[in-house]
Every structure is written in C-alpha cells, then in structure tokens.
Design an enzyme around this catalytic site. Structure first.
Site, PDB file in Angstrom:
ATOM      1  N   CYS A  64       6.081   3.328   4.542  1.00 20.35           N
ATOM      2  CA  CYS A  64       6.155   2.762   3.189  1.00 20.35           C
ATOM      3  C   CYS A  64       5.082   1.704   2.996  1.00 20.35           C
ATOM      4  O   CYS A  64       4.818   0.890   3.878  1.00 20.35           O
ATOM      5  CB  CYS A  64       7.543   2.164   2.963  1.00 20.35           C
ATOM      6  N   CYS A  67       5.563  -3.122   1.985  1.00 15.02           N
ATOM      7  CA  CYS A  67       5.346  -4.342   2.771  1.00 15.02           C
ATOM      8  C   CYS A  67       4.115  -4.155   3.648  1.00 15.02           C
ATOM      9  O   CYS A  67       3.827  -3.047   4.096  1.00 15.02           O
ATOM     10  CB  CYS A  67       6.561  -4.641   3.654  1.00 15.02           C
ATOM     11  N   CYS A 141      16.278  -0.847   2.120  1.00  9.54           N
ATOM     12  CA  CYS A 141      15.130  -1.727   1.902  1.00  9.54           C
ATOM     13  C   CYS A 141      15.528  -3.153   2.248  1.00  9.54           C
ATOM     14  O   CYS A 141      16.539  -3.655   1.748  1.00  9.54           O
ATOM     15  CB  CYS A 141      14.645  -1.647   0.456  1.00  9.54           C
ATOM     16  N   PHE A 268       0.134 -20.082 -20.856  1.00  5.43           N
ATOM     17  CA  PHE A 268       0.562 -18.809 -20.260  1.00  5.43           C
ATOM     18  C   PHE A 268       2.063 -18.896 -19.953  1.00  5.43           C
ATOM     19  O   PHE A 268       2.500 -18.675 -18.826  1.00  5.43           O
ATOM     20  CB  PHE A 268      -0.242 -18.472 -19.003  1.00  5.43           C
ATOM     21  N   GLU A 288       1.513 -18.495 -25.308  1.00  5.21           N
ATOM     22  CA  GLU A 288       1.513 -17.231 -24.577  1.00  5.21           C
ATOM     23  C   GLU A 288       0.823 -16.175 -25.434  1.00  5.21           C
ATOM     24  O   GLU A 288       0.928 -16.191 -26.661  1.00  5.21           O
ATOM     25  CB  GLU A 288       2.958 -16.818 -24.265  1.00  5.21           C
ATOM     26  N   ASP A 336      -0.172 -21.436 -15.876  1.00  5.29           N
ATOM     27  CA  ASP A 336       0.247 -20.367 -14.954  1.00  5.29           C
ATOM     28  C   ASP A 336      -0.477 -19.081 -15.337  1.00  5.29           C
ATOM     29  O   ASP A 336       0.113 -18.143 -15.859  1.00  5.29           O
ATOM     30  CB  ASP A 336       1.763 -20.189 -15.038  1.00  5.29           C
ATOM     31  N   CYS A 362      -1.310 -17.337  -8.538  1.00  4.77           N
ATOM     32  CA  CYS A 362      -1.005 -16.217  -7.646  1.00  4.77           C
ATOM     33  C   CYS A 362      -2.280 -15.715  -6.972  1.00  4.77           C
ATOM     34  O   CYS A 362      -2.287 -14.626  -6.406  1.00  4.77           O
ATOM     35  CB  CYS A 362      -0.322 -15.084  -8.412  1.00  4.77           C
TER      36      CYS A 362
END
Length: 407
Positions: A64, A67, A141, A268, A288, A336, A362
């Site tokens: 998979c 991950c 999972c 955002f 936004e 963000d 991120c």
C-alpha cells in the site's frame, strides 16, 4: 546486484544513496543491494539494517502507498521531520527554537481519499500502490479512524453503480457529527437510474451526505464539523485538518502566537478552523478564496452565541492579497496557505505593521522562503512547533510565531 549505502532520506521519505539514487523503504546508514533503473534502485534487499528500523505495524505496508515510513521508529521519524524544518530554515539563514514535535496517534485519521474501480466481478476500493495506479485493497488500516473504515464498502458500492469500466472514482470520506460525508469525483454523468442508485446507496450505508462530481445527491443529516463552540457544515470536499488531535495542536500553537490580540485577520481561513475558536476572545476577519467556505463559516458564527464579531470575505489572496492599509487595523494575523506558500500576501504583511503573525504551513521549504522575507522586514521568528498529524508519511506541518521588532 551491487551494494549501496543509504546516506539520507529525501523529502518524500525515500532513502538516497550516492548518485543520487533513490531507494524506497530504506533508512540512513543501511547497506542495501539493488538494480539501478535510471535514478532509482529496484529489487532492493537490506544487507545491513539500521538500528532505527522496526517491524511495520500494518500488514499492508509493503504494497500500500498510503504510508511511507512505518519501517522507521517513531523517534527517528520525529527527529527527521524536525531536521527537515531546521535545514529548510538554515538554507535561508534562519534558526528558531524548535519545540518538541507533536504526533497524532494511530487510527486517528478522520478524512481520507480512497480510489475505487469497477471490475468484472464487482468493484474494489483502497489506496494506490507506491508509484502506481494499481489499487491495493486494505482489510485493515493502522492510520484511519475505525469509523472511517466504513468508507471502504461505500466506495466499492458507489463504483459498482456509477463508475465506468475504464475510469476510477476518487472517493473522499470524512467523519462528521452527522456520520460519513462522502464526496465522489470521476463518476459517470448522473441520469435517472444512476440518481436512484446513488440515493439508494446513501440510504443503505446511512451516509450523512453524498456528493457526486461536485453536486449534492443526498443529504440525510447535516455533516457538521465543530470548530470551538461553533457548528459548521462545510461544502462537499472542503478542506479539513486530517486528525482532531492535529487540529487542536495547531490551534493551541496559533493561540499562543497571536496572544491577547483584540483584532485578528485569518488569511486562507477555510471554513473557520482557526477563525471561530479565536473568536471566543477576539474579533476576527476571515478571508478565503472559496465563497462557499466563507458562507459556511459565516453561517456557523451566526448560529451560535458566545463569540465575538466575525466578518468574512471571499477573495483570491494570490491575485488580490490584502494590502497594508487593510491590514494595519489588525493586531495579529493568522496565515495558513497551501503548499505553494503565500509570496504575494507575505509581501504586503511585511509593510503592514501587524504586530504578531501565526504562520501555519504544510511545506517547510516555502515556509522558510516566506519566513526569510518576514525576517528581512523586521519580524523575529521566535519558535516553530512541528506537527505530525500525517503519521507514517513524509508530510510535515508546523506553526511558527513571529513578532514585529522593528519598522
């Protein structure tokens, strides 16, 4: 088969040997054998394992692609993710107090995007294999919340009734207070029989809401998300933090960064992840790009008591960032942005006079780039809180606190 020593991990979690040669599922310090195929190693065998190698907790890990790092110890992953952020800042000539990383627990993901496809015998659903369009069915999972596993048979059923034999459905499933909220992309154009079939599947699987190619097909209960004391019904497929614990960790760091600011601008803002909880003590202006999201945020604020004033604005911050004269009335800003960062908006923040900035990111690389610009404009980077809410992945999130120290 030649032997190679893995020198480091790349940003996507692959081991890297001299060359560079990329070797998935390997760790720094390991000696491996493999066949060179372009810039990658294939048919990899571990000759000398790392002390940080562990047995993956999920039996589907090798096949998979959901991950990338279950073969590494938690301590190693935490140190590596923190180091990625530290190196990104150092490349821009910056450093900060790096707080201990905070990691979401196993089986806590409340949102996932599954792939589903019709087959000759019915349908299949799961995650893509690594670097492949092959779907791997997962009977269990270690990543998803147990309640979210119910989305797997839902995705299969929807593929049976609404996928072409050549196409593939992208099924985004989210846990909500009303139950499963499912948004499907890539399905057949709905005609009469398909509309009936979708309604039946929503009923059969007790879905809160089912959306198909951007259109709501059935709403049996409001798919409510709670942000602080406010209840919000996001538009189909709207962004939501991956885990509840991750969201609360990010929020706590944002609160610390903005302190006791009386007026806050949330850039955002999404559907109000930060805006609505911050409104418990501060006035907030939420900006936004999606009008549907700002409408949902505004509705959530108007239907709860106990919050201070929240205003909303639908605006493309890449093309039309808030300007210094618009920003100067705020004591603090929360920003963000998506992975590309927010160069245009950062340029305006630099001359705005806003005293405090909470930067949620991120992408450590674009964050460091924007942090460098803020530093040059007199904003001191005090601390960084790394958040690992995408456990066992190469994905990294963070919150950083800045204060204006000079004009």
């Amino acid at each position: 088969m030649a032997e190679f020593t893995i020198e480091r991990l790349g940003h996507h979690g692959d081991g890297i040997a001299e060359g560079p040669l990329y070797a998935p599922l390997t760790l720094p310090g390991e000696v491996v054998s493999g066949a060179v195929e372009g810039d990658r190693l294939a048919d990899i065998r571990i000759v000398m394992p790392s002390e940080t190698r562990v047995r993956p907790p999920c039996r589907h890990f090798k096949s998979c692609g959901g991950c990338q790092l279950q073969h590494a110890s938690d301590d190693f992953v935490a140190e590596w993710k923190t180091e990625v952020v530290t190196r990104a800042l150092a490349a821009q000539g910056l450093k900060a107090d790096m707080r201990p990383i905070l990691t979401s627990p196993p089986q806590s993901r409340r949102r996932a995007t599954l792939s589903a496809r019709r087959t000759k015998k019915g349908a299949m659903a799961g995650f893509h294999a690594r670097a492949s369009d092959v779907i791997v069915e997962v009977a269990e999972c270690q990543l998803l919340h147990p309640d979210l596993l119910a989305a797997l048979p839902v995705a299969e059923a929807l593929a049976r009734v609404g996928a072409s034999r050549r196409g593939e459905l992208s099924v985004t499933a989210t846990l909500s207070e009303g139950g499963l909220d499912v948004a499907v992309e890539g399905g057949l154009e709905p005609d009469g029989p398909l509309l009936i079939g979708l309604a039946q599947e929503a009923e059969r699987h007790d879905l809160a809401r089912l959306s198909w190619n951007g259109e709501v097909m059935a709403t049996r209960r409001a798919p409510v998300q709670r942000f602080g004391i406010a209840e919000v019904t996001p538009p189909p497929g709207a962004f939501l933090q991956a885990t509840e614990s991750g969201e609360q960790t990010l929020l706590a760091a944002v609160r610390q960064a903005v302190g006791e600011a009386g007026r806050i601008v949330d850039l955002f803002a999404g559907c109000g992840t930060f805006s609505l909880p911050l409104a418990e003590t501060s006035e907030v202006h939420a900006v936004e790009g999606s009008a549907e999201m700002t409408k949902a945020l505004d509705h959530g604020w108007r239907h709860v008591s106990g919050l201070r004033k929240v205003t909303v604005e639908a605006r493309d911050l890449f093309r039309r960032p808030l300007m210094p004269d618009e920003l100067q009335k705020f004591d603090a800003a929360v920003i963000d942005p998506p992975r590309a960062g927010a160069e245009a908006q950062i340029e305006q923040l630099c001359t705005s006079g806003v005293e405090k900035i909470a930067y949620v990111s991120c992408n450590p690389v674009t964050f460091a780039r924007d942090a460098n610009r803020l530093d040059a404009a007199g904003y001191a980077l005090h601390w960084v809180q790394v958040v690992d809410q995408f456990r066992w992945s190469s994905h990294i999130e963070l919150v950083a606190g800045f204060t204006l120290t000079s004009a």
